[in-house]
Design an enzyme around this catalytic site. Structure first.
Site, PDB file in Angstrom:
ATOM      1  CD1 TRP A  21      -4.061  -7.505 -79.090  1.00 52.60           C
ATOM      2  CD2 TRP A  21      -3.434  -5.906 -77.236  1.00 52.60           C
ATOM      3  NE1 TRP A  21      -4.220  -8.133 -77.693  1.00 52.60           N
ATOM      4  CE2 TRP A  21      -3.604  -7.354 -76.784  1.00 52.60           C
ATOM      5  CE3 TRP A  21      -2.896  -5.050 -76.210  1.00 52.60           C
ATOM      6  CZ2 TRP A  21      -3.636  -7.624 -75.334  1.00 52.60           C
ATOM      7  CZ3 TRP A  21      -2.751  -5.438 -75.069  1.00 52.60           C
ATOM      8  CH2 TRP A  21      -3.077  -6.614 -74.391  1.00 52.60           C
ATOM      9  CE1 TYR A  56      -0.215  -7.282 -79.837  1.00 53.76           C
ATOM     10  CE2 TYR A  56      -0.495  -5.706 -81.450  1.00 53.76           C
ATOM     11  CZ  TYR A  56       0.043  -6.222 -80.272  1.00 53.76           C
ATOM     12  OH  TYR A  56       0.955  -5.411 -79.657  1.00 53.76           O
ATOM     13  CE  LYS A 210     -13.625   3.599 -71.897  1.00 56.08           C
ATOM     14  NZ  LYS A 210     -13.784   3.443 -73.389  1.00 56.08           N
ATOM     15  CD  GLN A 281     -12.505   3.843 -77.833  1.00 54.35           C
ATOM     16  OE1 GLN A 281     -11.558   3.034 -78.463  1.00 54.35           O
ATOM     17  NE2 GLN A 281     -13.402   3.437 -76.752  1.00 54.35           N
TER      18      GLN A 281
HETATM   19  N1  LIG Z   1       4.964  -4.302 -77.630  1.00 48.21           N
HETATM   20  C1  LIG Z   1       3.887  -4.611 -76.598  1.00 48.21           C
HETATM   21  O1  LIG Z   1       4.180  -5.616 -75.802  1.00 48.21           O
HETATM   22  C2  LIG Z   1       2.365  -4.021 -76.533  1.00 48.21           C
HETATM   23  C3  LIG Z   1       1.753  -4.428 -75.621  1.00 48.21           C
HETATM   24  C4  LIG Z   1       0.427  -3.729 -75.381  1.00 48.21           C
HETATM   25  C5  LIG Z   1       0.039  -2.966 -76.455  1.00 48.21           C
HETATM   26  N2  LIG Z   1       0.876  -2.713 -77.709  1.00 48.21           N
HETATM   27  C6  LIG Z   1       0.511  -1.946 -78.667  1.00 48.21           C
HETATM   28  O2  LIG Z   1       0.064  -0.675 -78.225  1.00 48.21           O
HETATM   29  C7  LIG Z   1      -1.438  -0.212 -78.521  1.00 48.21           C
HETATM   30  C8  LIG Z   1      -2.056   0.564 -77.699  1.00 48.21           C
HETATM   31  O3  LIG Z   1      -1.759  -0.218 -76.219  1.00 48.21           O
HETATM   32  P1  LIG Z   1      -3.343  -0.707 -75.346  1.00 48.21           P
HETATM   33  O4  LIG Z   1      -4.452  -1.195 -76.409  1.00 48.21           O
HETATM   34  O5  LIG Z   1      -2.872  -1.894 -74.345  1.00 48.21           O
HETATM   35  O6  LIG Z   1      -3.628   0.322 -74.513  1.00 48.21           O
HETATM   36  P2  LIG Z   1      -4.278   1.905 -74.787  1.00 48.21           P
HETATM   37  O7  LIG Z   1      -4.010   2.236 -76.017  1.00 48.21           O
HETATM   38  O8  LIG Z   1      -3.792   2.499 -73.563  1.00 48.21           O
HETATM   39  O9  LIG Z   1      -5.834   1.926 -74.458  1.00 48.21           O
HETATM   40  C9  LIG Z   1      -6.672   1.274 -75.571  1.00 48.21           C
HETATM   41  C10 LIG Z   1      -8.111   1.242 -74.865  1.00 48.21           C
HETATM   42  O10 LIG Z   1      -8.605   2.507 -74.399  1.00 48.21           O
HETATM   43  C11 LIG Z   1      -9.872   2.731 -74.664  1.00 48.21           C
HETATM   44  N3  LIG Z   1      -9.995   4.082 -75.309  1.00 48.21           N
HETATM   45  C12 LIG Z   1      -8.717   4.416 -76.471  1.00 48.21           C
HETATM   46  N4  LIG Z   1      -8.928   5.551 -76.930  1.00 48.21           N
HETATM   47  C13 LIG Z   1     -10.150   6.073 -76.207  1.00 48.21           C
HETATM   48  C14 LIG Z   1     -10.940   7.348 -76.168  1.00 48.21           C
HETATM   49  N5  LIG Z   1     -10.573   8.342 -76.942  1.00 48.21           N
HETATM   50  N6  LIG Z   1     -11.930   7.522 -75.360  1.00 48.21           N
HETATM   51  C15 LIG Z   1     -12.238   6.543 -74.322  1.00 48.21           C
HETATM   52  N7  LIG Z   1     -11.631   5.093 -74.338  1.00 48.21           N
HETATM   53  C16 LIG Z   1     -10.620   5.196 -75.410  1.00 48.21           C
HETATM   54  C17 LIG Z   1     -10.430   1.212 -75.848  1.00 48.21           C
HETATM   55  O11 LIG Z   1     -11.025   0.598 -74.890  1.00 48.21           O
HETATM   56  P3  LIG Z   1     -12.401   0.468 -74.086  1.00 48.21           P
HETATM   57  O12 LIG Z   1     -13.312   1.562 -74.922  1.00 48.21           O
HETATM   58  O13 LIG Z   1     -12.723  -0.998 -73.923  1.00 48.21           O
HETATM   59  O14 LIG Z   1     -12.336   1.366 -72.806  1.00 48.21           O
HETATM   60  C18 LIG Z   1      -9.176   0.978 -76.188  1.00 48.21           C
HETATM   61  O15 LIG Z   1      -9.014  -0.547 -76.753  1.00 48.21           O
HETATM   62  C19 LIG Z   1      -1.824  -1.664 -79.075  1.00 48.21           C
HETATM   63  O16 LIG Z   1      -3.199  -1.699 -79.973  1.00 48.21           O
HETATM   64  C20 LIG Z   1      -0.661  -2.567 -79.607  1.00 48.21           C
HETATM   65  O17 LIG Z   1      -0.545  -2.080 -80.763  1.00 48.21           O
HETATM   66  C21 LIG Z   1       2.189  -3.322 -77.665  1.00 48.21           C
END
Ligand SMILES: NC(=O)c1ccc[n+]([C@@H]2O[C@H](COP(=O)([O-])OP(=O)(O)OC[C@H]3O[C@@H](n4cnc5c(N)ncnc54)[C@H](OP(=O)(O)O)[C@@H]3O)[C@@H](O)[C@H]2O)c1
Length: 314
Positions: A21, A56, A210, A281
């Protein structure tokens, strides 16, 4: 990289995937060079499960993923999952949407086509779109199908529409702060040999350490209206973040690695798909695999997270 078997299919993929995403205006990775480096880094770290969706970046995420996979020459070694949104679920919509995704991804076949969310505003009968998905399998355009954000009752009725195949996976919000999936969906998936793909497994970055009560993401960011980042809620969450930091130190890991590891330690059928905005990340998150928290630390985190109550109506 440790592996997981995708339920009844017998297919082996990396124990953790990459959520894509992030390749969108919403999250900000709109430079193809950065996107390609993210894919390359993930692949080189052993991650071969990629989760994107038609919505996305209005197709940008699929386009970047497909182009990077093609340029890196890794199509045969990666598993591509995408999703059809809940408003495109008439029979014709499903077929047309798949055709568009195949083009954007530049592939002959999609490994996993998921229904992104159930139809909300249109009265599409469940069997209409499930049969259309099955037809795509007959046509050789899709290998497996999955559901996202479906409650168990609807998962069951969707599965009952299929004749020659079954779903493989259920995608749902699941992280150390938001654990509703444990009540019904995860036990159901375990009993039915289905894989669970937790989305927002880092609670959109809240569990990485962070963000602090006095340093929250900007309001205009995708997280601005997420209750997790509401100052009142984040104060409660911060106790858990500090515990993650403490446990991380003990294992010489990062809080994000501990938060992801906690999910995989909890259940064998969990394949988290954290999103990443840069290669650093990705590498950090990949380090959540190939080790396990011991029971005492798992339990401490379990108890601390259970004590948190997120208020959604504030
Ligand atoms: N099916 C659905 O309805 C649905 C809904 C939402 C998401 N998704 C899928 O799930 C995936 C993941 O969910 P998400 O993007 O909502 O949330 P997430 O994976 O919980 O958080 C991602 C964000 O956290 C930060 N981050 C990631 N790894 C890090 C690290 N090692 N250290 C520091 N910061 C880090 C980054 O943002 P910052 O650097 O800006 O903090 C990143 O954009 C999406 O890409 C998508 O493919 C599906």
């Amino acid at each position: 990289m440790e592996k997981i078997i995708l339920g009844w299919t017998g297919e082996e993929v990396s124990r953790m995937g990459l959520g894509i995403w992030q390749f969108s205006e919403t999250w900000g990775v709109t430079d193809y060079k950065v996107a390609k480096e993210i894919i390359r880094t993930a692949y080189e770290a052993g991650i071969n499960f990629f989760d994107t969706a038609m919505v996305y970046g209005d197709g940008l995420s699929e386009e970047f993923l497909g182009r990077a996979v093609k340029e890196l020459g890794i199509r045969d070694e990666v598993f591509i999952a995408t999703k059809i949104p809940g408003q495109y679920l008439s029979r014709d919509d499903v077929i047309r949407a798949c055709r568009k995704s195949l083009k954007r991804l530049q592939v002959d076949v999609i490994d996993l086509l998921q229904v992104h969310w159930p139809p909300l505003w249109h009265n599409f009968p469940t069997c209409e779109y499930m049969e259309a998905l099955e037809q795509l399998i007959h046509l050789g355009l899709v290998r497996y199908i999955g559901l996202s954000d479906f409650p168990v009752e609807l998962v069951e009725s969707a599965r009952s529409c299929l004749s020659v195949t079954d779903i493989v996976s259920i995608q749902i919000r699941y992280n150390l702060i938001e654990r509703d999936a444990e009540k019904e969906l995860i036990p159901y998936a375990l009993a039915e040999d289905l894989v669970v793909l937790p989305w927002s497994p880092l609670a959109k970055g809240a569990l990485t350490g962070k963000y602090k009560p006095d340093n929250l993401p900007e309001f205009q960011d995708v997280r601005g209206r997420d209750p997790i980042f509401h100052p009142e809620n984040f104060k409660k969450i911060y106790e858990l973040v500090r515990l993650l930091e403490e446990v991380a130190k003990k294992y010489n890991k990062t809080p994000a690695q501990v938060a992801l590891n906690w999910l995989m330690t909890s259940y064998p059928n969990i394949l988290p798909i954290p999103g990443a905005k840069n290669p650093k990340q990705v590498l950090d998150n990949a380090g959540a695999c190939n080790w396990r928290l011991d029971f005492e630390d798992w339990f401490k985190l379990d108890q601390a997270s259970r004590a948190i109550r997120i208020d959604r109506v504030l």
